[in-house]
Design a protein around this motif. Structure first.
Motif, PDB file in Angstrom:
ATOM      1  N   TYR A   2     -38.159 -15.883 -27.886  1.00  7.67           N
ATOM      2  CA  TYR A   2     -38.809 -14.875 -26.733  1.00  7.67           C
ATOM      3  C   TYR A   2     -37.865 -14.192 -26.098  1.00  7.67           C
ATOM      4  O   TYR A   2     -36.846 -14.140 -25.981  1.00  7.67           O
ATOM      5  CB  TYR A   2     -39.370 -15.944 -25.690  1.00  7.67           C
ATOM      6  CG  TYR A   2     -39.902 -15.168 -24.438  1.00  7.67           C
ATOM      7  CD1 TYR A   2     -41.108 -14.461 -24.648  1.00  7.67           C
ATOM      8  CD2 TYR A   2     -39.192 -15.562 -23.277  1.00  7.67           C
ATOM      9  CE1 TYR A   2     -41.561 -13.840 -23.691  1.00  7.67           C
ATOM     10  CE2 TYR A   2     -39.698 -14.559 -22.083  1.00  7.67           C
ATOM     11  CZ  TYR A   2     -40.883 -13.943 -22.464  1.00  7.67           C
ATOM     12  OH  TYR A   2     -41.230 -13.188 -21.184  1.00  7.67           O
ATOM     13  N   ALA A   3     -38.541 -12.753 -25.844  1.00  5.83           N
ATOM     14  CA  ALA A   3     -37.973 -11.753 -24.897  1.00  5.83           C
ATOM     15  C   ALA A   3     -39.138 -11.028 -24.327  1.00  5.83           C
ATOM     16  O   ALA A   3     -40.335 -10.847 -25.266  1.00  5.83           O
ATOM     17  CB  ALA A   3     -37.116 -10.844 -25.904  1.00  5.83           C
ATOM     18  N   ASP A   4     -39.062 -10.613 -23.146  1.00  4.43           N
ATOM     19  CA  ASP A   4     -40.014  -9.939 -22.675  1.00  4.43           C
ATOM     20  C   ASP A   4     -40.059  -8.382 -22.881  1.00  4.43           C
ATOM     21  O   ASP A   4     -39.567  -7.585 -22.258  1.00  4.43           O
ATOM     22  CB  ASP A   4     -40.053  -9.972 -20.959  1.00  4.43           C
ATOM     23  CG  ASP A   4     -41.157  -9.313 -20.501  1.00  4.43           C
ATOM     24  OD1 ASP A   4     -42.385  -9.051 -20.908  1.00  4.43           O
ATOM     25  OD2 ASP A   4     -41.297  -9.343 -19.095  1.00  4.43           O
ATOM     26  N   LEU A   5     -40.280  -8.188 -24.172  1.00  6.25           N
ATOM     27  CA  LEU A   5     -40.139  -6.708 -24.801  1.00  6.25           C
ATOM     28  C   LEU A   5     -41.222  -6.608 -25.812  1.00  6.25           C
ATOM     29  O   LEU A   5     -41.909  -7.476 -26.140  1.00  6.25           O
ATOM     30  CB  LEU A   5     -38.802  -6.765 -25.849  1.00  6.25           C
ATOM     31  CG  LEU A   5     -37.468  -7.020 -25.291  1.00  6.25           C
ATOM     32  CD1 LEU A   5     -36.297  -7.157 -26.127  1.00  6.25           C
ATOM     33  CD2 LEU A   5     -37.230  -5.766 -24.046  1.00  6.25           C
ATOM     34  N   GLU A   6     -41.443  -5.279 -26.210  1.00  4.57           N
ATOM     35  CA  GLU A   6     -42.452  -5.006 -27.181  1.00  4.57           C
ATOM     36  C   GLU A   6     -41.809  -5.408 -28.534  1.00  4.57           C
ATOM     37  O   GLU A   6     -40.832  -5.700 -28.745  1.00  4.57           O
ATOM     38  CB  GLU A   6     -42.748  -3.617 -27.242  1.00  4.57           C
ATOM     39  CG  GLU A   6     -43.049  -2.765 -25.779  1.00  4.57           C
ATOM     40  CD  GLU A   6     -44.576  -3.226 -25.584  1.00  4.57           C
ATOM     41  OE1 GLU A   6     -45.382  -3.444 -26.337  1.00  4.57           O
ATOM     42  OE2 GLU A   6     -44.819  -3.459 -24.316  1.00  4.57           O
ATOM     43  N   ASP A   7     -42.932  -5.523 -29.544  1.00  4.39           N
ATOM     44  CA  ASP A   7     -42.634  -5.966 -30.703  1.00  4.39           C
ATOM     45  C   ASP A   7     -41.333  -5.192 -31.438  1.00  4.39           C
ATOM     46  O   ASP A   7     -41.510  -3.786 -30.938  1.00  4.39           O
ATOM     47  CB  ASP A   7     -43.738  -5.789 -31.556  1.00  4.39           C
ATOM     48  CG  ASP A   7     -44.997  -6.794 -31.382  1.00  4.39           C
ATOM     49  OD1 ASP A   7     -44.773  -7.556 -30.327  1.00  4.39           O
ATOM     50  OD2 ASP A   7     -46.123  -6.346 -31.809  1.00  4.39           O
ATOM     51  N   GLY A   8     -40.703  -5.763 -32.227  1.00  6.05           N
ATOM     52  CA  GLY A   8     -39.775  -5.111 -33.076  1.00  6.05           C
ATOM     53  C   GLY A   8     -39.455  -5.621 -34.589  1.00  6.05           C
ATOM     54  O   GLY A   8     -40.636  -5.884 -34.835  1.00  6.05           O
ATOM     55  N   TYR A   9     -38.430  -5.608 -34.832  1.00  3.97           N
ATOM     56  CA  TYR A   9     -38.384  -5.611 -36.417  1.00  3.97           C
ATOM     57  C   TYR A   9     -36.857  -6.648 -36.415  1.00  3.97           C
ATOM     58  O   TYR A   9     -36.051  -6.702 -35.867  1.00  3.97           O
ATOM     59  CB  TYR A   9     -37.990  -4.462 -37.154  1.00  3.97           C
ATOM     60  CG  TYR A   9     -39.458  -3.982 -37.329  1.00  3.97           C
ATOM     61  CD1 TYR A   9     -40.419  -4.069 -38.556  1.00  3.97           C
ATOM     62  CD2 TYR A   9     -39.878  -3.110 -36.295  1.00  3.97           C
ATOM     63  CE1 TYR A   9     -41.521  -3.613 -38.389  1.00  3.97           C
ATOM     64  CE2 TYR A   9     -40.992  -2.277 -36.523  1.00  3.97           C
ATOM     65  CZ  TYR A   9     -42.080  -2.540 -37.235  1.00  3.97           C
ATOM     66  OH  TYR A   9     -43.147  -2.061 -37.240  1.00  3.97           O
TER      67      TYR A   9
ATOM     68  N   GLU B 101     -42.180 -14.446 -35.810  1.00  3.04           N
ATOM     69  CA  GLU B 101     -42.645 -13.633 -36.815  1.00  3.04           C
ATOM     70  C   GLU B 101     -44.041 -14.132 -37.015  1.00  3.04           C
ATOM     71  O   GLU B 101     -44.590 -13.685 -38.175  1.00  3.04           O
ATOM     72  CB  GLU B 101     -41.756 -13.700 -38.118  1.00  3.04           C
ATOM     73  CG  GLU B 101     -40.564 -12.807 -37.847  1.00  3.04           C
ATOM     74  CD  GLU B 101     -39.569 -12.511 -39.003  1.00  3.04           C
ATOM     75  OE1 GLU B 101     -40.043 -13.078 -40.146  1.00  3.04           O
ATOM     76  OE2 GLU B 101     -38.467 -12.187 -39.033  1.00  3.04           O
ATOM     77  N   THR B 102     -44.645 -14.838 -36.084  1.00  2.00           N
ATOM     78  CA  THR B 102     -45.958 -15.153 -36.488  1.00  2.00           C
ATOM     79  C   THR B 102     -46.952 -14.335 -35.576  1.00  2.00           C
ATOM     80  O   THR B 102     -46.779 -14.003 -34.471  1.00  2.00           O
ATOM     81  CB  THR B 102     -46.235 -16.503 -36.093  1.00  2.00           C
ATOM     82  OG1 THR B 102     -45.353 -17.307 -36.719  1.00  2.00           O
ATOM     83  CG2 THR B 102     -47.520 -17.280 -36.075  1.00  2.00           C
TER      84      THR B 102
ATOM     85  N   SER C 121     -37.397  -5.291 -42.083  1.00  2.00           N
ATOM     86  CA  SER C 121     -38.684  -5.385 -42.918  1.00  2.00           C
ATOM     87  C   SER C 121     -39.774  -6.296 -42.365  1.00  2.00           C
ATOM     88  O   SER C 121     -40.717  -6.373 -43.119  1.00  2.00           O
ATOM     89  CB  SER C 121     -37.999  -5.896 -44.195  1.00  2.00           C
ATOM     90  OG  SER C 121     -37.178  -7.189 -43.941  1.00  2.00           O
ATOM     91  N   ARG C 122     -39.330  -6.991 -41.414  1.00  2.00           N
ATOM     92  CA  ARG C 122     -40.310  -8.054 -40.742  1.00  2.00           C
ATOM     93  C   ARG C 122     -40.518  -7.628 -39.297  1.00  2.00           C
ATOM     94  O   ARG C 122     -39.649  -7.502 -38.397  1.00  2.00           O
ATOM     95  CB  ARG C 122     -39.856  -9.404 -40.925  1.00  2.00           C
ATOM     96  CG  ARG C 122     -39.592  -9.750 -42.448  1.00  2.00           C
ATOM     97  CD  ARG C 122     -41.154  -9.738 -43.120  1.00  2.00           C
ATOM     98  NE  ARG C 122     -41.819 -10.610 -42.681  1.00  2.00           N
ATOM     99  CZ  ARG C 122     -41.769 -12.082 -43.079  1.00  2.00           C
ATOM    100  NH1 ARG C 122     -41.088 -12.416 -44.044  1.00  2.00           N
ATOM    101  NH2 ARG C 122     -42.663 -13.061 -42.385  1.00  2.00           N
ATOM    102  N   ARG C 123     -41.766  -7.671 -38.865  1.00  2.00           N
ATOM    103  CA  ARG C 123     -42.199  -7.392 -37.524  1.00  2.00           C
ATOM    104  C   ARG C 123     -42.054  -8.651 -36.848  1.00  2.00           C
ATOM    105  O   ARG C 123     -42.110  -9.869 -37.040  1.00  2.00           O
ATOM    106  CB  ARG C 123     -43.606  -6.962 -37.517  1.00  2.00           C
ATOM    107  CG  ARG C 123     -44.280  -6.609 -36.057  1.00  2.00           C
ATOM    108  CD  ARG C 123     -45.516  -6.132 -36.092  1.00  2.00           C
ATOM    109  NE  ARG C 123     -45.931  -5.631 -34.856  1.00  2.00           N
ATOM    110  CZ  ARG C 123     -46.081  -4.219 -34.550  1.00  2.00           C
ATOM    111  NH1 ARG C 123     -45.413  -3.273 -35.668  1.00  2.00           N
ATOM    112  NH2 ARG C 123     -46.393  -3.639 -33.476  1.00  2.00           N
ATOM    113  N   ARG C 124     -41.539  -8.428 -35.469  1.00  2.00           N
ATOM    114  CA  ARG C 124     -41.267  -9.676 -34.517  1.00  2.00           C
ATOM    115  C   ARG C 124     -42.050  -9.672 -33.226  1.00  2.00           C
ATOM    116  O   ARG C 124     -41.919  -8.567 -32.865  1.00  2.00           O
ATOM    117  CB  ARG C 124     -39.769  -9.823 -34.350  1.00  2.00           C
ATOM    118  CG  ARG C 124     -39.063 -10.119 -35.493  1.00  2.00           C
ATOM    119  CD  ARG C 124     -37.473 -10.610 -35.341  1.00  2.00           C
ATOM    120  NE  ARG C 124     -36.866 -11.325 -36.478  1.00  2.00           N
ATOM    121  CZ  ARG C 124     -35.477 -11.647 -36.482  1.00  2.00           C
ATOM    122  NH1 ARG C 124     -34.862 -11.311 -35.423  1.00  2.00           N
ATOM    123  NH2 ARG C 124     -35.185 -12.254 -37.718  1.00  2.00           N
TER     124      ARG C 124
END
Length: 357
Positions: A30-37, A312-313, A42-45
């Motif tokens: 968890y992080a209070d951040l926008e989606d990253g990789y 990554e879900t 190669s994979r969205r987080r």
């Protein structure tokens, strides 16, 4: 919050009742951040959404009632980006607030992201140290060198075992006992770990497996000290003698066939496997770290189950499970990305059923 599909145990287990059940969840990050990789881009987080998935997992586990004995949190509870944004303590506080709503106790494993955010000394004094839940019936000679949780130092490893019911034991291992993460650079373990890592990985970026003969020797992995392996061997000897079945838990997989690549493995995974294979009692090894999950049944009848990661879900799915324990099998009831699985204690049956080396 996503909608979790309903399920019943009857489809896999019949009408018999399990001895007990426990929850499993991995790599919340968890992080209070926008989606990253991910590291390779190669994979969205889904950093912020991971907290919502934890909330719904806790709600589902609470519905299972008294049969749920505990939950295993398999490491990487918050993401390393929190350290860069100086939000580590706040992020951990928000996640732990959700775990406190759970009606069952939680056992926490430490992964690489815990060590990106905190020193081992800090973790030892934090709520992520659940060694107070240890079973003190067995204290072998190797274990006597371990201080109590409040007195542990940076040189020690974080490992313990417990027995929720008679004839069944869980052992939590410290897969970053050998690591350059989270340790004071003045400690001998840091120096030894750095020496080993650089001998195996000449890359400027120690997180890069490029060109390595042993690609798992990267900084985001770690390993087990000989002292921890000796302790592990003693606990398994105790379990053999008392005819217990054992589930071993660690953040990093220790069998190459339980991952979909050759990178996400503990540095000295062969040493850990050697200890396990010298005993009759181990039936399963549970890990996280590899967000795609994985599974194999090894040549000694040990199930190696790697859990898919929460981070990554995507919204609309899930990644946690409940494992029901029977006299002859473990039955995983997965949610979302985690498939159901029946794992028989095949080492007590015909060895020709083994399907991976």
């Amino acid at each position: 919050m996503d909608e979790t599909p309903t399920w019943t145990t009857g489809t896999l287990t019949g009408n018999s009742e399990p001895c007990f059940s426990f929850g499993v969840i991995a790599d919340i990050q968890y992080a209070d951040l926008e989606d990253g990789y991910n590291f390779w881009g190669s994979r969205r987080r889904y950093y912020r959404h991971s907290l919502h998935l934890l909330q719904s997992a806790v709600e589902e586990w609470n519905k299972e009632g008294n049969l749920l004995e505990f939950v295993l949190q398999l490491g990487d509870i918050i993401d390393g980006f929190n350290a860069q944004h100086k939000t580590s303590k706040n992020a951990l506080g928000r996640v732990m607030k959700e775990f406190k709503k759970l009606r069952a106790p939680v056992h926490h494993i430490w992964g690489n992201h815990e060590l990106y955010n905190f020193t081992r000394d800090y973790l030892t004094q934090s709520e992520l140290n659940t060694k107070s839940l240890e079973d003190h019936i067995f204290l072998g000679s190797a274990a006597k060198g371990q201080d109590s949780p409040g007195d542990a130092t940076a040189e020690h490893y974080y490992a313990y075992h417990f027995s929720p019911v008679t004839k069944f034991r869980f052992i939590l291992l410290d897969a970053y006992d050998l690591s350059v993460l989270g340790r004071d650079k003045s400690t001998q373990k840091y120096q030894d770990s750095l020496k080993l890592l650089k001998e195996k990985n000449p890359n400027e970026n120690l997180n890069s497996p490029t060109g390595l003969a042993e690609p798992h020797f990267v900084e985001f992995n770690g390993g087990f000290s000989q002292a921890q392996l000796d302790w592990f061997n003693e606990v398994l000897t105790f379990s053999d003698r008392n005819e217990e079945k054992v589930v071993v838990v660690g953040h990093i997989p220790i069998h190459p066939d339980s991952t979909d690549d050759s990178v996400c493995l503990a540095w000295n995974y062969k040493d850990a496997l050697s200890v396990i294979h010298s005993h009759q009692c181990v039936v399963c090894f549970l890990a996280g770290h590899l967000h795609d999950g994985g599974y194999c049944l090894d040549s000694h009848g040990v199930h190696h189950l790697t859990l898919e990661g929460i981070v990554e879900t995507p919204p609309g799915s899930h990644a946690f499970g409940t494992i029901h324990v029977y006299d002859n099998k473990l039955v995983l009831m997965g949610r979302g990305r985690i498939p159901d699985k029946v794992m028989y204690y095949t080492k007590y049956e015909d060895k020709c059923k083994y399907n991976c080396l």
